[in-house]
Design an enzyme around this catalytic site. Structure first.
Site, PDB file in Angstrom:
ATOM      1  N   GLU A 161       0.826  -1.215   0.000  1.00  0.00           N
ATOM      2  CA  GLU A 161       0.000   0.000   0.000  1.00  0.00           C
ATOM      3  C   GLU A 161       0.862   1.268   0.000  1.00  0.00           C
ATOM      4  OE1 GLU A 161      -2.925  -0.393  -0.763  1.00  0.00           O
ATOM      5  OE2 GLU A 161      -3.279  -2.482  -0.204  1.00  0.00           O
ATOM      6  N   HIS A 164       1.727   1.980  -3.526  1.00  0.00           N
ATOM      7  CA  HIS A 164       0.673   2.749  -4.205  1.00  0.00           C
ATOM      8  C   HIS A 164       0.746   4.224  -3.810  1.00  0.00           C
ATOM      9  CE1 HIS A 164      -1.317  -0.517  -6.139  1.00  0.00           C
ATOM     10  NE2 HIS A 164      -1.808  -1.078  -5.043  1.00  0.00           N
TER      11      HIS A 164
END
Length: 510
Positions: A161, A164
């Protein structure tokens, strides 16, 4: 500095026409590589903008759900560990912000609910929305149950994450962006990139997790994030030694951009160390793909070297290890055990020189900078040939017994040498001598003594000499194996097989 109502500036990222990088580029990055992060709490402020924020408080935006909650102190520690793994490889820094009504982090991380329990977490890419960079863990998912410790799927998920939040996308096909670059199936795996969803070994056997998950960005992640932000060139700026042991569990990619560096392995378990960038090694405890908690397939490489990183040296443990250099000057030390160096290329492309204490220098003829120093290496394997270098050890036993029992010409019989090495690696010297005598098929003492003498001196033994040795055998004053060893160690045999010459260049085998 972002506020609950505004985000930091972003800029576009140009594509490279290199598939392994472009397939991970989402297209935007933070302008300022000094990226802030914060841990919201119940007093935090959130944008209610319908387009760029989380919408009305009466809606379903993440902060407004009743299940929304905040990271524990342990979660925060592990989140910062995950941030550091990205900072170790990229030219970014992460700065913690204590949230106020006027200041929050570029990356904000908290828990909220997704009805699908298989959804572990999600995040927002860099962009103009105030949601950009935010990371949410699912209160119904594993991350709300499991500590985010390195090696867990939770820590891997947080690394994913953060990827991202920094501007990396998934490498597989996205129907919303059908023209975006994607990785070939062979590379679309978490072994290559944390941004993948696929757990599989090198042979394609798939599962749904690893027995021990990656604790760093992997090779393709590092290449992509360094393209976006540049590389961290201050990490490991000296001559560094990276320590590993057979009791440790590892799953990582090593980034070391400078200095004369060494991978040092301590332990008795066999290991496989490949110093080539973007190549994997097997070190420490094996790591497997798992399907519902059960190991499947073969162990996966669990130590990788990033592109652009140069590790010059390797020291193996006390087991039977395999080492591979990387095309520059390497020092490869096998330590104890029967250790092998693998070289890509034919024997004729290299020159082998014996140095002190049965160490060897292997030099590529057309590239003098590619000179490997081999210490405690027993076997050397080229694309077209194999050499045994331990003429002071087990390969020496084989050569000397072949000369004494079969005749000096058999030291050039690569098949016989190969068979002998297989046995020598599991037997002691006298046991190997007994094996050689059995393979020769002696039926009586006279034939044994006559053959050994003829192989040493090229003629039949005098009657007195023959009778003397036959008598010793018959009276059990000496065993047949010991007599073979005496012959094998004799000066005549060592000269016949040219042991000094073999020591210079090794003995070939198949």
């Amino acid at each position: 500095m972002p506020t609950p109502l505004t985000s930091s500036d972003v800029t576009s990222v140009n594509f490279t026409s290199i598939n392994t990088i472009d397939s991970l580029l989402a297209g935007k990055r933070w302008v300022n590589p000094s990226i802030s992060y914060s841990f919201p709490d119940r007093e935090s402020w959130w944008s209610t903008d319908e387009n760029f924020g989380y919408g009305a408080q009466s809606g379903t935006g993440e902060p407004w759900q009743i299940e929304t909650t905040w990271l524990t102190s342990n979660d925060q520690v592990n989140f910062e560990r995950a941030l550091q793994q990205w900072a170790n490889v990229a030219n970014v820094t992460f700065n913690k912000i204590i949230e106020t009504a006027n200041e929050v982090g570029d990356i904000r991380v908290a828990y909220t609910k997704d009805p699908d329990e298989l959804t572990l977490a999600w995040s927002y890419l860099p962009g103009s929305s105030v949601r950009s960079g935010d990371i949410w863990a699912n209160t119904l998912g594993l991350l709300n149950i499991q500590d985010w410790n390195p090696g867990t799927i939770s820590f891997e998920t947080i690394l994913h994450e953060i990827g991202h939040a920094l501007g990396l996308k998934h490498p597989f096909y996205n129907s919303d962006k059908p023209d975006a670059a994607t990785l070939p199936t062979s590379l679309d795996s978490i072994t290559s990139t944390l941004m993948s969803y696929t757990y599989k070994d090198l042979e394609g056997v798939e599962g749904n997790e690893f027995s021990f998950h990656p604790t760093t960005p992997m090779v393709l992640d590092i290449a992509a994030i360094q393209y976006i932000y540049g590389a961290n060139t201050s990490l490991y700026s000296g001559n560094d030694t990276h320590h590993y042991s057979d009791t440790g569990v590892y799953h990582e990619t090593l980034w070391d951009p400078s200095g004369i560096d060494t991978i040092l392995y301590s332990g008795a378990a066999p290991t496989y160390i490949d110093l080539n960038p973007a190549h994997g090694s097997f070190i420490g405890q094996p790591v497997f793909v798992q399907s519902n908690g059960v190991n499947v397939g073969k162990p996966v490489p669990n130590l990788w070297i990033a592109e652009g990183a140069i590790i010059e040296n390797a020291v193996a443990g006390t087991g039977n290890d395999i080492l591979i250099g990387n095309g520059i000057a390497n020092s490869l030390d096998g330590n104890l055990g029967i250790d092998t160096v693998l070289i890509s290329g034919n024997l004729t492309q290299y020159t082998i020189n014996k140095t002190a204490n049965l160490s060897y220098a292997v030099v590529e003829n057309n590239n003098a900078t590619n000179q490997d120093q081999l210490s405690n290496i027993e076997r050397l394997t080229f694309s077209d040939a194999k050499l045994a270098l331990d003429l002071d050890g087990r390969a020496g036993w084989v050569a000397k017994l072949l000369g004494a029992v079969f005749g000096a010409s058999f030291v050039s019989n690569q098949e016989y040498v190969g068979i002998g090495l297989v046995e020598a690696d599991r037997l002691e010297y006298q046991q190997l001598a007994d094996y050689a005598l059995s393979a020769k098929g002696f039926t009586d003492y006279e034939k044994l003594v006559t053959t050994l003498w003829a192989n040493l001196f090229g003629n039949m033994p005098p009657e007195a000499e023959k009778s003397f040795y036959i008598g010793m055998l018959e009276n059990h004053e000496i065993s047949t194996g010991n007599l073979a060893i005496i012959a094998a160690e004799s000066a005549a045999n060592l000269q016949n097989i040219n042991l000094i010459g073999l020591t210079e260049s090794g003995v070939a085998y198949i």
